[in-house]
Scaffold this motif. Structure first.
Motif, PDB file in Angstrom:
ATOM      1  N   THR A  90       0.796  -1.229   0.000  1.00  0.00           N
ATOM      2  CA  THR A  90       0.000   0.000   0.000  1.00  0.00           C
ATOM      3  C   THR A  90       0.830   1.283   0.000  1.00  0.00           C
ATOM      4  OG1 THR A  90      -1.558  -1.293   1.289  1.00  0.00           O
ATOM      5  CG2 THR A  90      -1.998   1.080   1.071  1.00  0.00           C
ATOM      6  N   PRO A  91       1.794   1.416   0.945  1.00  0.00           N
ATOM      7  CA  PRO A  91       2.490   2.706   0.992  1.00  0.00           C
ATOM      8  C   PRO A  91       3.283   2.996  -0.277  1.00  0.00           C
ATOM      9  CG  PRO A  91       3.540   1.123   2.442  1.00  0.00           C
ATOM     10  CD  PRO A  91       2.257   0.514   2.005  1.00  0.00           C
ATOM     11  N   ILE A  92       3.711   1.957  -0.963  1.00  0.00           N
ATOM     12  CA  ILE A  92       4.479   2.188  -2.199  1.00  0.00           C
ATOM     13  C   ILE A  92       3.566   2.859  -3.219  1.00  0.00           C
ATOM     14  CG2 ILE A  92       5.998   1.110  -3.894  1.00  0.00           C
ATOM     15  CD1 ILE A  92       6.861   0.215  -1.192  1.00  0.00           C
ATOM     16  N   ILE A  93       2.396   2.271  -3.409  1.00  0.00           N
ATOM     17  CA  ILE A  93       1.457   2.817  -4.383  1.00  0.00           C
ATOM     18  C   ILE A  93       0.986   4.194  -3.913  1.00  0.00           C
ATOM     19  CG2 ILE A  93      -0.682   2.367  -5.654  1.00  0.00           C
ATOM     20  CD1 ILE A  93       0.995  -0.006  -6.048  1.00  0.00           C
ATOM     21  N   ALA A  94       0.594   4.254  -2.639  1.00  0.00           N
ATOM     22  CA  ALA A  94       0.027   5.500  -2.132  1.00  0.00           C
ATOM     23  C   ALA A  94       1.038   6.636  -2.220  1.00  0.00           C
ATOM     24  CB  ALA A  94      -0.425   5.311  -0.689  1.00  0.00           C
ATOM     25  N   SER A  95       2.283   6.341  -1.862  1.00  0.00           N
ATOM     26  CA  SER A  95       3.248   7.441  -1.878  1.00  0.00           C
ATOM     27  C   SER A  95       3.610   7.826  -3.315  1.00  0.00           C
ATOM     28  CB  SER A  95       4.497   7.082  -1.073  1.00  0.00           C
ATOM     29  OG  SER A  95       5.096   5.927  -1.588  1.00  0.00           O
ATOM     30  N   THR A  96       3.596   6.873  -4.230  1.00  0.00           N
ATOM     31  CA  THR A  96       3.869   7.225  -5.632  1.00  0.00           C
ATOM     32  C   THR A  96       2.780   8.139  -6.164  1.00  0.00           C
ATOM     33  OG1 THR A  96       4.723   4.997  -5.881  1.00  0.00           O
ATOM     34  CG2 THR A  96       4.499   6.289  -7.869  1.00  0.00           C
ATOM     35  N   VAL A  97       1.544   7.787  -5.866  1.00  0.00           N
ATOM     36  CA  VAL A  97       0.422   8.592  -6.326  1.00  0.00           C
ATOM     37  C   VAL A  97       0.491   9.982  -5.698  1.00  0.00           C
ATOM     38  CG1 VAL A  97      -2.073   8.768  -6.169  1.00  0.00           C
ATOM     39  CG2 VAL A  97      -1.023   6.595  -6.771  1.00  0.00           C
ATOM     40  N   THR A  98       0.812  10.001  -4.411  1.00  0.00           N
ATOM     41  CA  THR A  98       0.943  11.282  -3.719  1.00  0.00           C
ATOM     42  C   THR A  98       2.062  12.112  -4.330  1.00  0.00           C
ATOM     43  OG1 THR A  98       0.312  10.086  -1.732  1.00  0.00           O
ATOM     44  CG2 THR A  98       1.124  12.314  -1.427  1.00  0.00           C
ATOM     45  N   LEU A  99       3.159  11.407  -4.614  1.00  0.00           N
ATOM     46  CA  LEU A  99       4.300  12.104  -5.206  1.00  0.00           C
ATOM     47  C   LEU A  99       3.910  12.721  -6.546  1.00  0.00           C
ATOM     48  CD1 LEU A  99       7.319  12.794  -5.204  1.00  0.00           C
ATOM     49  CD2 LEU A  99       7.763  10.548  -6.203  1.00  0.00           C
ATOM     50  N   ALA A 100       3.217  11.920  -7.373  1.00  0.00           N
ATOM     51  CA  ALA A 100       2.802  12.428  -8.683  1.00  0.00           C
ATOM     52  C   ALA A 100       1.894  13.630  -8.516  1.00  0.00           C
ATOM     53  CB  ALA A 100       2.095  11.316  -9.455  1.00  0.00           C
ATOM     54  N   SER A 101       0.968  13.512  -7.595  1.00  0.00           N
ATOM     55  CA  SER A 101       0.034  14.607  -7.367  1.00  0.00           C
ATOM     56  C   SER A 101       0.768  15.850  -6.884  1.00  0.00           C
ATOM     57  CB  SER A 101      -0.996  14.131  -6.334  1.00  0.00           C
ATOM     58  OG  SER A 101      -1.579  15.223  -5.691  1.00  0.00           O
ATOM     59  N   SER A 102       1.710  15.657  -5.967  1.00  0.00           N
ATOM     60  CA  SER A 102       2.425  16.801  -5.416  1.00  0.00           C
ATOM     61  C   SER A 102       3.319  17.449  -6.453  1.00  0.00           C
ATOM     62  CB  SER A 102       3.262  16.362  -4.218  1.00  0.00           C
ATOM     63  OG  SER A 102       2.436  15.822  -3.219  1.00  0.00           O
ATOM     64  N   LEU A 103       3.961  16.620  -7.255  1.00  0.00           N
ATOM     65  CA  LEU A 103       4.812  17.178  -8.311  1.00  0.00           C
ATOM     66  C   LEU A 103       3.956  17.959  -9.303  1.00  0.00           C
ATOM     67  CD1 LEU A 103       7.290  14.244  -9.024  1.00  0.00           C
ATOM     68  CD2 LEU A 103       7.817  16.473  -8.020  1.00  0.00           C
ATOM     69  N   HIS A 104       2.823  17.403  -9.591  1.00  0.00           N
ATOM     70  CA  HIS A 104       1.904  18.083 -10.491  1.00  0.00           C
ATOM     71  C   HIS A 104       1.547  19.437  -9.919  1.00  0.00           C
ATOM     72  CE1 HIS A 104      -1.943  18.970 -12.486  1.00  0.00           C
ATOM     73  NE2 HIS A 104      -1.441  18.256 -13.500  1.00  0.00           N
ATOM     74  N   GLY A 105       1.202  19.460  -8.648  1.00  0.00           N
ATOM     75  CA  GLY A 105       0.844  20.709  -7.997  1.00  0.00           C
ATOM     76  C   GLY A 105       2.014  21.670  -7.947  1.00  0.00           C
ATOM     77  N   ALA A 106       3.197  21.117  -7.768  1.00  0.00           N
ATOM     78  CA  ALA A 106       4.381  21.966  -7.672  1.00  0.00           C
ATOM     79  C   ALA A 106       4.609  22.746  -8.945  1.00  0.00           C
ATOM     80  CB  ALA A 106       5.597  21.111  -7.340  1.00  0.00           C
ATOM     81  N   GLY A 107       4.183  22.159 -10.057  1.00  0.00           N
ATOM     82  CA  GLY A 107       4.364  22.857 -11.321  1.00  0.00           C
ATOM     83  C   GLY A 107       3.150  23.665 -11.711  1.00  0.00           C
ATOM     84  N   ASP A 108       2.187  23.694 -10.843  1.00  0.00           N
ATOM     85  CA  ASP A 108       0.925  24.355 -11.169  1.00  0.00           C
ATOM     86  C   ASP A 108       0.900  25.737 -10.553  1.00  0.00           C
ATOM     87  OD1 ASP A 108      -1.614  25.168 -11.607  1.00  0.00           O
ATOM     88  OD2 ASP A 108      -2.577  23.359 -10.804  1.00  0.00           O
TER      89      ASP A 108
END
Lengths: 345, 219, 567
Positions: A115-133
């Protein structure tokens, strides 16, 4: 099998029945799944907002009929939100690698350990996306993902606490040292909290941004200070396990609480004042997190066999991905300070 | 009792030779041990030697299909020839070399007296009968001299043969021992956990998974 | 990758000096001794000529002699410490192999007899610089305070001429010097300072002990061990390779070889490896030096004081071999007790099968311990106490146990051996009582030095047997409660050696006084397990080392005060 060639006479290899190895290594499969989930998140987060042209830099210009951006938004909220996304990214990345390493050590004995692997990857993607937004206005996908991360971390905390409690000796020092690390999943929760805050700040009134009914800057500052203290406890526990054998091991248990205290005091100051000391403190903690990786790499090299024995020492030695969680929190603190400094009296 | 079986299929501790689990000194030491051929004997004469081999076959029997049986007798002879001692001996026993020489000759004499053939010519059953009698201390051929047969059996035969057998990598593979471990030791120490460089046990009805894992231990 | 300047190399390529054979040519010579922490490196060593009358010559460099050598040298005395064994470089010389590593044991011949003849060689003796600490199991337990007055307070054995509170402070010092890795809080006995390093992670075998103890309702704890759980200088943390009792090839083990002896060298002591002492010379009631064999010839080192630290077989052997017209019964033997009262400790075990994989070969062998029966006196039908620990036998040791103690051979043996990875056991360290009939004497046979080889006579008394029974019963119940099946008892094993030059208050009933000085010869001292009047129910090394530090401090205090006891 080349071992046979040099110097081991009289031994023929024990021949095992040959089996065609087409199966993918589970770790590779996991990485692929996680990466896929991350990419999906990225595009999902984008689609929810990018219905028209891309925004023009950080300043929002309404293009008639082509965009559905919300009206509100200034550089302060957007930039603070981006900072918060940086913070969340760093924490999510730390969780991704740390839980990956630790759960690889635990050989994914329980399926929930994926779970944490998937969850943190998704979170990472979301956060990176936001970081560029650079846009103001929340992304509902990102908000949902971050909230999910926060909840996942709490569930993980529960799992770990349960795991420690059922070990021989229960909630003893020994099990806190070597059982499932109780504090570790909370890093994902912290990533989620900062990520949710990022989206809410995007939505907030730029003149008087609020979070949960409180002034955003102050609330974030106090919250981040609390998270820093919590992470300090985690580092303190593990460095106590390491007997503080190197004086540098005292840094992460002294500098962050100090910086957190200054940060919390900043929240009480009158709005609009500059917070140089608090900022310096956050930058120092942030740098400490990065330097920590170097120190931990040195620690791995000091283990028997050094880096050649990486399959043991990466796992048994000081965890390389752990210190950047401090950097992540420090970035959150910087976002809070930015909001505080720009708050109009 | 579980019968002996191929419990760690495909596992060969020697495939770890070039991994971080072995250091140079270990490679040297094991190369020397593996260089001891099955017929090599310097200390015992040919007659004692054939008896010793026949004894070892019964004390630590090996699977008939084992391509390279562990040279137990040669390892014992090596110990005697190089004079490696245990650090003590029972007051009733002579020095290890003398004890072995006399004991092997006496076992052979007992075989000839009881069955009319040399010990090495006997079948498994007859050999075991004689060894059991030695263990129980009921043999009394004059060839034993004043050496108590029970002490010879436990203090020399069992001690030396078992130590020789389980000092060999083939035996380590057979019992799923991780083998040499330095500089790399072990990470996973809990119940039912193994590091990827440890032997995988075949679970009932599914040897395939173990074979796959065991082929990876040397990586 | 090898980090420059550290010893934790990935491999140990032996590009050493040609002809460097530590078993046949001394390494500590030409003004230098091996730097055991780093491959191929040396440290300077002060050397003395045989004609120099040094302050102290110490015979033996193990837990007693090595520790004492460091402290005496640090107090400013000139010290020569001799050991019959080689000066190993663990990083380069140690293989991961039981058979090869028997080179660490004292395997010179000894005759054993009595009703319960002792097994010597492996687990109770070492022939190496650093002594048997080079291959010990690193268990670092303190005595229960009452044991120092066991006759007065507990009604058996003999009182030590030492005060437990003073010993407690010396335990602190040894624990700090060895950076013992132990639990944050210790369940038994008076408060002790926190162990300097945290306890190690427990393996499955240790968790079996914990499960059993919890089922039986008694306390347990991770064992305090002298192997570091975090880096210390050039010592990397333990990698759980599991070959501890055949020598640590990483230097995580805090043996005397890697702790006190480097300190001794730095403080100016000289260490002579491959130096077998055969006789102590006396003149006018005082020791004048030692005759020793090194580099192919007998030599004589003059000394103002002689310390014998050869452990409970070699120490009385040397005192007895040194008999001369002045002391016809051997040195320090006016009480007639040199060599008598030989004590060991019970080392019985229970073993069982588990459904789960245990793989006890991983990690130090004894990662968990319970001292319950050391501190609980109710419910015992015997005097004394015991602790028990989890175990991690390696294959040849396990095979020997199955053959020697379980009586298996043939198909029964090889199939039972396949259960290796599913076996866990509990092993006792128990307090046996002193009996004068258990003793070390000299035989007519001689060894490679031409010296008489010792005879070791040992038999249990009723109290010992009652303790065995109690321990085996209790451990068997605990193992069953932890899930063990097919449980069997290993009833014959013993370990550790004590008592053959016991200390006491009275010169008629002891060999040395509380300062470890012999009653008969004022400049002759004994510093090892031989001086213990009782064994206690824990492993001896920590107490031997604490006594050694105390002895050194007493020697310094007496030298400063110019105090000389009348001989």
């Amino acid at each position: 099998m080349e071992a046979r060639g040099n110097g081991l006479p009289g031994v023929r290899p024990r021949t095992a029945p040959v089996r065609f190895e087409a199966e993918v290594h589970p770790v590779v499969a996991l990485a692929l799944v996680a990466a896929g989930a991350g990419v999906l998140t990225w595009f999902a987060a984008g689609r929810s907002k990018r219905l028209g042209l891309t925004p023009h830099g950080g300043r929002q210009v309404r293009v008639k009929g082509s965009r559905r951006y919300r009206e509100r938004g200034t550089e302060v909220t957007a930039s603070a939100a981006q900072r918060l996304n940086h913070a969340s990214s760093m924490l999510a990345a730390s969780v991704l690698f740390d839980s990956g390493l630790e759960h690889y050590r635990g050989q994914f004995f329980n399926r929930a350990m994926y779970t944490p692997i998937i969850a943190s990857t998704v979170t990472l993607a979301s956060s990176l996306h936001g970081a560029g937004d650079t846009d103001p206005g929340r992304s509902h996908v990102r908000h949902a993902v971050q909230a999910m991360a926060g909840v996942t971390g709490l569930v993980g905390f529960g799992f770990h606490a349960w795991n420690v409690g059922k070990r021989e000796g229960g909630y003893s020092w020994q099990n806190l040292f070597y059982g499932a690390p109780i504090g570790a999943p909370m890093a994902l929760t912290l990533a989620g909290i900062l990520g949710v805050a990022a989206e809410r700040v995007r939505d907030a009134d730029p003149d008087a941004p609020e979070l949960a009914g409180l002034p955003a800057g102050g609330a974030l500052a106090v919250a981040t200070a609390g998270m820093l203290v919590g992470t300090t406890l985690e580092a303190g526990l593990l460095h106590f396990r390491g007997a503080f054998q190197n004086p540098a091991m005292f840094v992460p248990v002294t500098l962050p609480p100090l910086a957190a205290a200054i940060l919390a005091t900043a929240a009480a100051a009158e709005p609009g004042r500059p917070h140089k000391t608090a900022k310096a403190g956050m930058w120092a903690v942030s740098a400490m997190g990065v330097l920590g990786v170097a120190f931990h790499a040195y620690g791995v090299a000091r283990m028997m066999g050094g880096w050649d024995n990486w399959r043991q020492n990466m796992i048994d030695g000081p965890p390389l991905p752990a210190p950047p969680s401090f950097s992540g929190l420090a970035l959150g603190g910087l976002a809070a300070l930015e909001l505080l400094e720009h708050r109009r009296p | 009792m579980h019968p002996r079986r191929d419990l760690y299929p495909g596992y060969d501790v020697l495939t770890k030779r070039d991994s971080p689990s072995w250091n140079a000194k270990t490679r040297d030491v094991l190369a020397e041990r593996l260089g001891i051929g099955p017929e090599k004997h310097r200390f015992l004469d040919d007659e004692e030697w054939t008896t010793l081999k026949a004894v070892c076959d019964r004390v630590v029997p090996q699977p008939a299909d084992r391509a390279d049986p562990i040279p137990v007798a040669a390892l014992i002879d090596h110990k005697l020839a190089t004079g490696e001692h245990d650090g003590y001996r029972h007051a009733d026993l002579p020095d290890q070399g003398e004890a072995w020489r006399r004991g092997l000759a006496a076992l052979d004499a007992e075989a000839r007296a009881a069955y009319g053939a040399g010990f090495h010519e006997l079948g498994a059953w007859a050999r075991d009968e004689l060894l059991k009698a030695a263990e129980a201390g009921t043999l009394a051929h004059p060839a034993w001299g004043d050496m108590p047969t029970a002490k010879f059996f436990s203090g020399r035969v069992l001690a030396d043969a078992v130590k020789a057998y389980y000092a060999h990598p083939t035996a380590w593979s057979e019992i799923g021992f991780g083998g040499p471990a330095s500089p790399r030791g072990y990470v996973r120490m809990d119940f039912d956990r193994r590091d990827p460089w440890e032997a995988a046990e075949a679970k009932p009805g599914d040897a395939g998974e173990a074979i796959t894992q065991n082929r990876r231990v040397g990586r | 990758m090898r980090l420059s300047g550290t010893g934790n190399a990935a491999d140990n390529p032996r590009d050493g000096t040609p002809g460097d054979d530590p078993m046949h040519a001394p390494r500590a010579r030409n003004g230098r001794a091996p730097n055991v922490m780093r491959m191929g490196e040396w440290v300077p060593m002060r050397q003395h000529a045989d004609e120099d009358e040094v302050d102290f010559v110490i015979v033996g460099t193990g837990a007693g002699g090595g520790t004492l050598a460091a402290r005496l040298a640090e107090h400013g005395f000139s010290v020569v410490a001799m050991d019959a064994g080689p000066y190993w470089r663990p990083l380069e010389d140690f293989a991961s192999d039981e058979r090869h590593q028997s080179k660490l044991y004292w395997t010179d011949e000894r005759i054993v007899d009595g009703d319960n003849p002792l097994q010597m060689g492996s687990n109770n003796s070492g022939k190496a610089v650093g002594g048997s600490t080079v291959h010990y199991a690193m268990v670092a337990l303190r005595f229960r305070p009452e044991w120092f007055k066991s006759r007065t307070l507990l009604g058996y054995g003999a009182d030590w001429p030492l005060d437990w509170r003073e010993m407690w402070s010396y335990y602190d010092q040894v624990e700090d010097d060895l950076k013992i890795s132990g639990p944050v809080t210790y369940p038994w006995g008076p408060k002790r300072p926190r162990y300097r390093y945290r306890a190690h992670e427990m393996n499955a075998a240790a968790k079996v002990l914990a499960r059993g103890a919890e089922a039986m309702g008694i306390d347990w704890t991770p064992t305090p061990l002298a192997t570091v759980s975090a880096p210390r200088g050039d010592s990397p943390p333990c990698v759980y390779r599991g070959f501890c009792v055949v020598g640590c090839s990483t230097n995580a083990k805090q043996s005397v070889l890697v702790t006190y002896l480097p300190r001794a060298l730095a403080a100016g002591a000289e260490i002579r490896d491959l130096a077998m002492v055969g006789r102590i010379e006396t003149k006018n009631g005082r020791a004048t030096g030692v005759h020793y064999f090194r580099e192919g010839r007998w030599r004589f080192q003059r000394a103002k004081n002689v310390v014998v630290a050869g452990y409970a077989i070699e120490t009385p052997r040397l005192l007895l071999m040194s008999a001369n017209p002045e002391f016809p019964d051997g040195l320090a033997n006016s009480s007639g007790l040199v060599g008598k009262n030989l004590m060991v400790q019970g080392n019985q075990a229970v073993w069982g099968d588990f459904e789960e994989e245990i793989r006890s070969y991983k990690g130090p062998p004894s990662l968990a311990v319970t001292e319950h029966w050391n501190y609980e006196d109710r419910g015992k039908d015997f005097h004394g106490g015991y602790c028990y620990m989890s175990q991690g036998p390696l294959p040849t040791q396990w095979g020997s146990t199955q053959a020697g103690s379980h009586g298996l051979w043939g198909e029964a043996l090889v199939s039972e051996m396949q259960r290796y990875n599913h076996v866990a056991g509990l092993k006792i360290v128990s307090e046996y009582l002193a009996q004068e009939r258990n003793r070390v004497t000299l035989t007519d046979e001689t060894d490679q030095y031409g010296l008489p080889i010792p005879r070791i006579t040992y038999s249990w008394c009723d109290n010992d047997r009652a303790m065995n029974r109690h321990g085996l019963n209790f451990m068997g119940q605990a193992l069953a409660a932890a899930g063990g099946r097919n449980i069997w008892e290993q009833g014959d094993d013993t370990n550790h050696l004590y008592g053959t030059a016991r200390m006491g208050h009275d010169r008629r009933t002891s060999v040395v006084d509380g300062d470890c000085r012999s009653w008969d010869i004022p400049n002759l001292w004994v510093c090892d397990g031989s001086v213990f009047p009782t064994t206690g129910g824990v492993n001896p090394s920590l107490t031997i080392q604490a006594v050694a530090l105390r002895t050194a401090d007493r020697i310094k205090a007496m030298a400063r005060g110019g105090h000389q006891r009348d001989a």
